[in-house]
Design a protein around this motif. Sequence first.
Motif, PDB file in Angstrom:
ATOM      1  N   UNK A 237       7.524   3.944   0.090  1.00 27.52           N
ATOM      2  CA  UNK A 237       8.684   3.161  -0.323  1.00 27.52           C
ATOM      3  C   UNK A 237       8.685   2.901  -1.818  1.00 27.52           C
ATOM      4  N   UNK A 238       9.614   2.043  -2.233  1.00 24.33           N
ATOM      5  CA  UNK A 238       9.779   1.663  -3.634  1.00 24.33           C
ATOM      6  C   UNK A 238       8.944   0.420  -3.918  1.00 24.33           C
ATOM      7  N   UNK A 239       8.458   0.290  -5.144  1.00 19.95           N
ATOM      8  CA  UNK A 239       7.692  -0.881  -5.523  1.00 19.95           C
ATOM      9  C   UNK A 239       8.131  -1.458  -6.852  1.00 19.95           C
ATOM     10  N   UNK A 240       7.791  -2.714  -7.060  1.00 12.22           N
ATOM     11  CA  UNK A 240       8.037  -3.403  -8.328  1.00 12.22           C
ATOM     12  C   UNK A 240       6.659  -3.833  -8.842  1.00 12.22           C
ATOM     13  N   UNK A 241       6.103  -3.040  -9.769  1.00 12.00           N
ATOM     14  CA  UNK A 241       4.696  -3.120 -10.138  1.00 12.00           C
ATOM     15  C   UNK A 241       4.556  -3.342 -11.645  1.00 12.00           C
ATOM     16  N   UNK A 242       3.580  -4.160 -12.086  1.00  8.91           N
ATOM     17  CA  UNK A 242       3.373  -4.362 -13.529  1.00  8.91           C
ATOM     18  C   UNK A 242       3.083  -3.047 -14.247  1.00  8.91           C
ATOM     19  N   UNK A 243       3.607  -2.935 -15.468  1.00  5.46           N
ATOM     20  CA  UNK A 243       3.535  -1.694 -16.223  1.00  5.46           C
ATOM     21  C   UNK A 243       2.105  -1.231 -16.463  1.00  5.46           C
ATOM     22  N   UNK A 244       1.176  -2.164 -16.751  1.00  6.73           N
ATOM     23  CA  UNK A 244      -0.181  -1.749 -17.070  1.00  6.73           C
ATOM     24  C   UNK A 244      -0.860  -1.068 -15.886  1.00  6.73           C
ATOM     25  N   UNK A 245      -0.483  -1.476 -14.653  1.00  3.04           N
ATOM     26  CA  UNK A 245      -1.091  -0.873 -13.468  1.00  3.04           C
ATOM     27  C   UNK A 245      -0.497   0.496 -13.158  1.00  3.04           C
ATOM     28  N   UNK A 246       0.650   0.806 -13.762  1.00  3.04           N
ATOM     29  CA  UNK A 246       1.345   2.063 -13.473  1.00  3.04           C
ATOM     30  C   UNK A 246       1.027   3.183 -14.457  1.00  3.04           C
ATOM     31  N   UNK A 247       0.389   2.851 -15.575  1.00  3.38           N
ATOM     32  CA  UNK A 247       0.294   3.800 -16.688  1.00  3.38           C
ATOM     33  C   UNK A 247      -0.271   5.152 -16.265  1.00  3.38           C
ATOM     34  N   UNK A 248      -1.405   5.158 -15.597  1.00  7.20           N
ATOM     35  CA  UNK A 248      -2.023   6.431 -15.223  1.00  7.20           C
ATOM     36  C   UNK A 248      -1.178   7.194 -14.214  1.00  7.20           C
ATOM     37  N   UNK A 249      -0.636   6.486 -13.226  1.00  7.53           N
ATOM     38  CA  UNK A 249       0.177   7.146 -12.206  1.00  7.53           C
ATOM     39  C   UNK A 249       1.446   7.742 -12.798  1.00  7.53           C
ATOM     40  N   UNK A 250       2.032   7.067 -13.794  1.00  6.16           N
ATOM     41  CA  UNK A 250       3.223   7.601 -14.455  1.00  6.16           C
ATOM     42  C   UNK A 250       2.886   8.855 -15.260  1.00  6.16           C
ATOM     43  N   UNK A 251       1.796   8.800 -16.008  1.00 11.04           N
ATOM     44  CA  UNK A 251       1.407   9.960 -16.827  1.00 11.04           C
ATOM     45  C   UNK A 251       1.093  11.172 -15.956  1.00 11.04           C
ATOM     46  N   UNK A 252       0.495  10.909 -14.783  1.00  7.68           N
ATOM     47  CA  UNK A 252       0.131  12.004 -13.887  1.00  7.68           C
ATOM     48  C   UNK A 252       1.302  12.469 -13.023  1.00  7.68           C
ATOM     49  N   UNK A 253       2.423  11.755 -13.079  1.00 11.09           N
ATOM     50  CA  UNK A 253       3.588  12.132 -12.287  1.00 11.09           C
ATOM     51  C   UNK A 253       3.492  11.737 -10.828  1.00 11.09           C
ATOM     52  N   UNK A 254       2.539  10.849 -10.497  1.00 12.23           N
ATOM     53  CA  UNK A 254       2.405  10.411  -9.099  1.00 12.23           C
ATOM     54  C   UNK A 254       3.488   9.411  -8.717  1.00 12.23           C
ATOM     55  N   UNK A 255       4.050   8.713  -9.696  1.00 14.63           N
ATOM     56  CA  UNK A 255       5.185   7.823  -9.470  1.00 14.63           C
ATOM     57  C   UNK A 255       6.219   8.067 -10.551  1.00 14.63           C
ATOM     58  N   UNK A 256       7.457   7.671 -10.269  1.00 11.03           N
ATOM     59  CA  UNK A 256       8.571   7.868 -11.198  1.00 11.03           C
ATOM     60  C   UNK A 256       9.305   6.541 -11.339  1.00 11.03           C
TER      61      UNK A 256
END
Length: 299
Positions: A237-256
Amino acid sequence: MQRSKLLPALISFAEVAKQQSFTAAAKQLGLSKSAVSQQIKRLEAQLGQQLLSRHTRGMNLTAQGQRLLARCEFLQQQVDHIINEVEQQKERPSGRFAVTLPHSCELDIVIPAIQQLCVEFPEIEPHVDVSDQPKDLIQDKYDVAIYAGDLADSQYRALNIGKSQELLCAGAAYLQTASKLSSPEQLLEQAMVAAPWQDKSIELHHELHGVMSLEPQFICRCNSLSSSLSFIEKGLGIGLIPEFALAQALRAGRVIKILEDYRGKTWPFYFLHRFHGDKPVHVERLYQLVKYYFEQANR
């Protein structure tokens, strides 16, 4: 240029990046502007990478320049720490060093910070308690606490670490099956994964439209942020997550990121300690390291 002679050029580069000006950097370093410019050119030639992008209104760091600056900042902190330690001639800290922190700061921020701290102070014995429940430093016998959220009145010293906004995100697998989202109201029709602090509603902020509250359909709840993020990555599903916790997943393309004009709450983070007057050198150093890794996670 021999690698042993790179240090002056690295110092000049870091100062130019900090000042955003060759003139100001040259003044700060006690050098001529042309000397600083030549050092930067030689450094770029040695590395085979452009570090600064110059234009009529100033300059910007290239991606390679940003990465090099981050390492320079880290090395500068280490140099400052060594000089401070020698000048003050303090005893080497040793023994139990108790730290409590929330799950959200564990893997990418506090653990690497404590790992580096143990390298610099090998005689300390870290005792790490990962919990989202606030702890009393004296009653629960902690030296330091990492705290997320607004602080209540406290007898303890609080140092600012930084802030992080919540972002809407989803895994690629979920977005392949979901209808295209163009407004936050459409979140009510989507499956959402709750972060540990989210109960029935979420808060979204827009620069023009202000603040709105929604009660989406949470299909999954977790008591740790890492678990929530894992479910989002796997397409639940969709999440509302703090930016610092998303950094690696965003760079790796695991989340958008989705609905990028809308953001959730802004969370302040603090470093609490119970020492009055001058902090012990290892407490000050841990604060520097935590702040550094927090800033890296938010880039």
